[in-house]
Design a protein around this motif. Structure first.
Motif, PDB file in Angstrom:
ATOM      1  N   TRP A  23      -0.057 191.073  39.737  1.00 39.91           N
ATOM      2  CA  TRP A  23      -1.329 190.911  40.456  1.00 39.91           C
ATOM      3  C   TRP A  23      -1.791 192.242  41.031  1.00 39.91           C
ATOM      4  O   TRP A  23      -2.985 192.585  40.961  1.00 39.91           O
ATOM      5  CB  TRP A  23      -1.131 189.872  41.551  1.00 39.91           C
ATOM      6  CG  TRP A  23      -2.362 189.563  42.353  1.00 39.91           C
ATOM      7  CD1 TRP A  23      -3.617 189.383  41.863  1.00 39.91           C
ATOM      8  CD2 TRP A  23      -2.438 189.400  43.766  1.00 39.91           C
ATOM      9  NE1 TRP A  23      -4.486 189.103  42.889  1.00 39.91           N
ATOM     10  CE2 TRP A  23      -3.785 189.097  44.073  1.00 39.91           C
ATOM     11  CE3 TRP A  23      -1.524 189.453  44.798  1.00 39.91           C
ATOM     12  CZ2 TRP A  23      -4.215 188.878  45.367  1.00 39.91           C
ATOM     13  CZ3 TRP A  23      -1.959 189.214  46.090  1.00 39.91           C
ATOM     14  CH2 TRP A  23      -3.292 188.940  46.368  1.00 39.91           C
TER      15      TRP A  23
ATOM     16  N   LYS B 276      -5.193 194.153  39.848  1.00 35.53           N
ATOM     17  CA  LYS B 276      -6.232 194.467  40.815  1.00 35.53           C
ATOM     18  C   LYS B 276      -6.701 195.920  40.704  1.00 35.53           C
ATOM     19  O   LYS B 276      -7.807 196.253  41.157  1.00 35.53           O
ATOM     20  CB  LYS B 276      -5.713 194.211  42.235  1.00 35.53           C
ATOM     21  CG  LYS B 276      -5.752 192.753  42.664  1.00 35.53           C
ATOM     22  CD  LYS B 276      -7.185 192.274  42.841  1.00 35.53           C
ATOM     23  CE  LYS B 276      -7.239 190.867  43.376  1.00 35.53           C
ATOM     24  NZ  LYS B 276      -8.638 190.407  43.566  1.00 35.53           N
TER      25      LYS B 276
ATOM     26  N   PHE C 160      -7.974 186.492  35.426  1.00 37.95           N
ATOM     27  CA  PHE C 160      -6.693 186.107  36.012  1.00 37.95           C
ATOM     28  C   PHE C 160      -6.365 184.639  35.719  1.00 37.95           C
ATOM     29  O   PHE C 160      -5.248 184.293  35.321  1.00 37.95           O
ATOM     30  CB  PHE C 160      -6.708 186.333  37.522  1.00 37.95           C
ATOM     31  CG  PHE C 160      -6.637 187.776  37.914  1.00 37.95           C
ATOM     32  CD1 PHE C 160      -6.461 188.776  36.959  1.00 37.95           C
ATOM     33  CD2 PHE C 160      -6.746 188.148  39.248  1.00 37.95           C
ATOM     34  CE1 PHE C 160      -6.391 190.103  37.330  1.00 37.95           C
ATOM     35  CE2 PHE C 160      -6.681 189.473  39.621  1.00 37.95           C
ATOM     36  CZ  PHE C 160      -6.511 190.459  38.664  1.00 37.95           C
TER      37      PHE C 160
ATOM     38  N   ARG D  33      -6.588 177.529  41.367  1.00 38.10           N
ATOM     39  CA  ARG D  33      -7.516 178.665  41.472  1.00 38.10           C
ATOM     40  C   ARG D  33      -8.940 178.233  41.124  1.00 38.10           C
ATOM     41  O   ARG D  33      -9.903 178.648  41.783  1.00 38.10           O
ATOM     42  CB  ARG D  33      -7.066 179.799  40.550  1.00 38.10           C
ATOM     43  CG  ARG D  33      -5.866 180.568  41.052  1.00 38.10           C
ATOM     44  CD  ARG D  33      -5.484 181.666  40.042  1.00 38.10           C
ATOM     45  NE  ARG D  33      -6.600 182.541  39.755  1.00 38.10           N
ATOM     46  CZ  ARG D  33      -6.952 183.610  40.484  1.00 38.10           C
ATOM     47  NH1 ARG D  33      -6.256 183.908  41.576  1.00 38.10           N
ATOM     48  NH2 ARG D  33      -7.975 184.353  40.136  1.00 38.10           N
TER      49      ARG D  33
END
Length: 879
Positions: A635, A639, A661, A699
């Motif tokens: 992650w 990013k 993602f 999510r």
């Protein structure tokens, strides 16, 4: 103080009564048996008691043999005759003439009244004579009636007179009968005389200076011999009186810390005499009381003395060692007295030596005393396993003064030498004896392992200002014996308990050495390395305890990894609360790789690599936490691509980043479930697949539909009506959910398929919204044309579901199509048609009615053909 001494004397006399309880019970049982026997012999036999009389003498003889010696009468056998003679009457059982008549016993009428009224006053009177003599001497001192010499001579004559009375009192006219009837009178006089002699000698030598050291010592020896002789003649009461008087003599004479050498000499000689008497007469109680009296005096000197502390230390060491050596002569003893004699003197001596060390400024001499007593404890415990607790106590108590010395003086040469001496004394003894003993191997090995560890931690925690590399090297030296022990004992199944302790000690010191020599940022990594080492060692040895021991370094690695990864937790919290630009909350890439990724990979290796032995729960936890750490670093790296650090960056790239993602998570989840189908013996792969699928759905619901819905929160989704991010993202989510439903378990299939159908509805609505609004779908209201397109799109979607449900025999799609069709119908009637007027309203209702009728007819026609039994019903008509 007088009352206290009187109470002590009464306690001792009560103890003497306790010692005679066995004799009293025996005599009572003996008298009862004799009375029963006399009663049986005095009963005249009756004709119907023949069989009982035949058996009664036999039972009586058996009982008599248990309590007295029965003389046998020889019987001459008779010559054989043709006809058997009638059975003779049973002969009387021979007995001792003295036993035929009951003898009076002095214990027969023993009662509370006789004890309190006749026996106890004699003992109390003896104690009173002792105090009378002491306080008479003290009174002459205070009043100045006699000079020092006269006082000493008078006290000596008084003591000798009591000795003469105790020995010759039985010959006195009219009074001798009392001495003969009750020996306690002579015992009390002898005890009082012994106590008076000790006090007089002490007074003459120490207070008045009438005797030199040599003369005083010789006379004390003579008094001790007299006490020995009288105790051998009169028994425990005299010894007890001598003990009380001997220990009370220094206090009565006023001796204290100012005359420490003389006091210690007197106590040493007096206690030696008591020890010798206790061993000679096998009086274990005397040994215990003598040890307690000496240690009580040494405690008093510890609190008051400031000079000649070396003599005090020697006295404590000698008396403690002497007491346990004397107790060794009672190896066959059991019970509380034997336990106290075996452990209490040396244990209290060790405690007193520890208390003495600060007063002696932790000098080498004070340590020599302690090492002498500890070495004696080791030597005795070497042969007697019952004394092993003294060795463990000596090791534990040594840590206290060692810690204080390091705290005050630091790494001085004497402190270093003492720490090495403690580690060597107990460490070498523990390892050597542990390898030659099967019964106490674990205890000795524990002493050998923890002696250097305790010394190291004591010195380090008290004084750690030196170089960390020095302490790390010392930690490695302490780990060497533990490593050697673990390797040596791994092939001994009988002593398998030793191996886990050695493994734990080695792992601890290796971990400490790594902490001191490596940067703290790598703490989680080398903790995981230690865990891998323990797991590999568990695989080599096959030990279950090593698998349990794995939890300690593994848990430390997990805690450190979570602690160093605190910024990830902050970023997750900000993201869940609705913060779009979370890059500023994440750690740097280098820190994430060092503090999170590497330890996570090492932790996961415990579960993933079969060369490491770990339990099922350990594997699950290690895999979960290791996988979470790896996911966190992924992650972090992901990013860095979009680098969203401001609100404008979030509007431009937020939805795109989030969609990528989510799609990656769904893809990994689906691949994991597919892999589980190919290799079903991997249960963790299926669990990972379900977790990833759930995470992806979470999510979508939490971020895409709730917190960062593009309709409410401005985010660019792309300008192309069909190939935009909004359409593609939700369409792919619907596809992944449908595929995962096919790969997942049966009880989750329908809920996941329903979620996929919901994503299809959202895809349809999102596509229409983007086609009408462009890249930014937020802000604007819903126009009439857009509203009609929603109805048309949902109607088309319901038709597709119905067609697929009918063609593929999917009940779920058919029901979903009908439900969606009903909802669209209601929307058209209640919402869409309400905005039309005139011909348009008529045409819209007409078109909707025709369409619904057509769909219903087609659905019913197709479903009717597929109903079981239809063809069978139509067959007769065709024929």
């Amino acid at each position: 103080m007088t009352i206290a001494l009187l109470f002590l004397g009464l306690f001792g006399l009560g103890f003497m009564l306790y010692l005679t309880r066995a004799d009293m019970r025996f005599l009572h049982r003996r008298i009862t048996e004799l009375e029963e026997r006399i009663a049986l012999l005095s009963v005249a036999p009756s004709p119907d008691q023949g069989s009982d009389l035949v058996a009664a003498p036999t039972r009586l003889a058996a009982k008599a043999r248990r309590t007295a010696v029965v003389t046998s009468v020889p019987v001459t056998p008779k010559p054989a005759v043709p006809a058997p003679p009638p059975p003779p009457s049973p002969p009387p059982v021979p007995s001792d003439p003295e036993e035929d008549e009951p003898q009076p016993s002095r214990f027969a009428d023993l009662s509370f009244e006789s004890l309190i009224g006749g026996k106890l006053p004699i003992w109390v009177g003896g104690i009173s004579l002792v105090f009378a003599g002491f306080f008479l001497v003290r009174y002459t001192i205070e009043a100045g009636l006699f000079g020092p010499g006269a006082r000493s001579v008078t006290a000596t004559i008084f003591a000798l007179a009591m000795i003469a009375m105790s020995e010759l009192g039985g010959r006195l006219p009219k009074v001798g009968a009392s001495f003969t009837a009750d020996p306690r009178i002579a015992q009390s006089l002898a005890g009082a005389a012994v106590a008076t002699l000790y006090g007089t000698l002490y007074m003459a030598a120490e207070i008045y200076g009438l005797l030199g050291v040599g003369t005083a010592f010789a006379l004390v020896v003579v008094a001790t011999i007299i006490a020995f002789t009288l105790s051998m003649r009169h028994g425990p009461p005299t010894a007890l009186m001598g003990l009380v008087g001997g220990f009370a003599a220094p206090w009565v004479a006023g001796l204290g810390a100012s005359n420490l050498p003389t006091l210690l000499l007197y106590l040493a000689v007096f206690m030696a005499a008591l020890f010798g008497l206790a061993v000679w007469r096998r009086w274990l109680w005397l040994l215990v009381l003598a040890s307690g009296g000496g240690l009580a005096w040494s405690f008093a000197m510890l609190a008051t003395a400031n000079g000649d502390l070396g003599l005090l230390g020697g006295f404590i060491a000698v008396t403690g060692g002497g007491a346990i050596l004397a107790a060794k002569r009672f190896d066959d003893g059991n019970g509380p007295w034997a336990y106290l004699a075996r452990h209490a003197p040396m244990a209290l001596a060790l405690v007193q030596l520890v208390m003495l060390m600060p007063k002696m400024d932790f000098s080498v001499l004070s340590w020599i005393f302690y090492f002498a007593v500890s070495a004696l404890a080791i030597a005795l415990a070497w042969r007697d396993k019952l004394l092993f607790p003294l060795v463990a106590l000596a090791l534990v108590l040594a840590i206290g003064p060692l810690s204080l010395a390091w705290d005050e003086a630091g790494a001085s040469s004497s402190n270093i030498a003492m720490a090495l001496a403690v580690a060597a004394l107990f460490g070498i003894a523990g390892h050597v004896r542990g390898r030659s003993s099967d019964e106490m191997a674990l205890g000795w090995i524990m002493v050998g392992l923890f002696a250097p560890l305790l010394c190291w931690f004591t010195a380090f925690l008290s004084h750690s200002s030196d170089s960390d590399y020095v302490w790390a090297g010392l930690a490695l030296l302490c780990a060497a014996p533990a490593v050697w022990t673990a390797w040596e004992w791994h092939a001994k199944p009988r002593n398998s308990v030793v191996q886990p302790w050695a493994t734990g000690a080695a792992a601890l010191m290796l971990w400490v050495a790594a902490i001191l020599s490596i940067d703290s940022a790598w703490a989680a990594s080398y903790s995981a390395v230690v865990a891998l080492g323990v797991a590999a060692w568990a695989r080599i040895t096959g030990g279950k305890w090593e698998e349990r021991l794995l939890w300690i370094p593994l848990g430390m690695a997990m805690l450190l990894a979570c602690g160093y990864s605190y910024r990830f937790f902050g970023a997750i919290g900000a993201s869940l609360s609705g913060e779009g630009a979370v890059l500023k909350y994440l750690p740097a890439v280098s820190a994430g790789l060092r503090e999170t990724l590497l330890p996570s990979l090492l932790i996961a290796a415990v579960a993933w690599t079969p060369v490491f032995a770990a339990g099922r729960r350990t594997r699950a936890l290690a895999l979960a936490l290791g996988g979470a750490g790896v996911a966190a670093v992924i992650w972090l790296l992901a990013k860095q691509v979009a680098a969203i650090a401001s609100p404008s960056d979030f509007i431009r790239l937020g939805f795109a980043e989030r969609a990528v993602f989510t799609q990656m998570i769904f893809a990994l989840g689906w691949l994991s479930l597919r892999q589980h189908d190919r290799q079903p013996d991997w249960p963790y792969v299926r669990m990972a697949g379900l977790f990833l699928a759930g995470l992806g759905l979470f999510r979508v619901i939490w971020f895409d539909l709730a917190l960062h819905n593009p309709v409410l929160d401005p985010q660019a989704v792309g300008p192309v009506p069909v190939a935009n991010l909004l359409t593609g993202h939700f369409a792919l989510v619907a596809m992944w959910l449908w595929l995962i439903a096919r790969e997942g378990s049966e009880h989750l299939r329908v809920p996941v398929q329903c979620s996929s159908l919901a994503m299809m509805v959202i895809t349809t609505l999102g596509s229409i919204r983007q086609a009408m609004q462009g890249s930014l779908v937020s802000g604007a209201g819903i126009e009439t044309g857009e509203n009609y397109l929603y109805s048309a799109g949902l109607l088309a979607l319901s038709i597709v579901w119905l067609f697929l449900g009918i063609s593929r025999a999917s009940k779920l799609l058919r029901i979903a199509g009908l439900v969606l069709l009903t909802v669209v119908t209601l929307k058209v009637f209640l919402v869409d048609a309400a905005a039309l007027t005139g011909v348009l309203r008529i045409l819209s209702f007409l078109g909707l009615g025709i369409a619904l009728i057509g769909i219903g007819w087609a659905y019913g026609r197709v479903m009717g053909l597929s109903v079981p039994g239809t063809e069978a019903a139509e067959a007769p008509e065709s024929r």
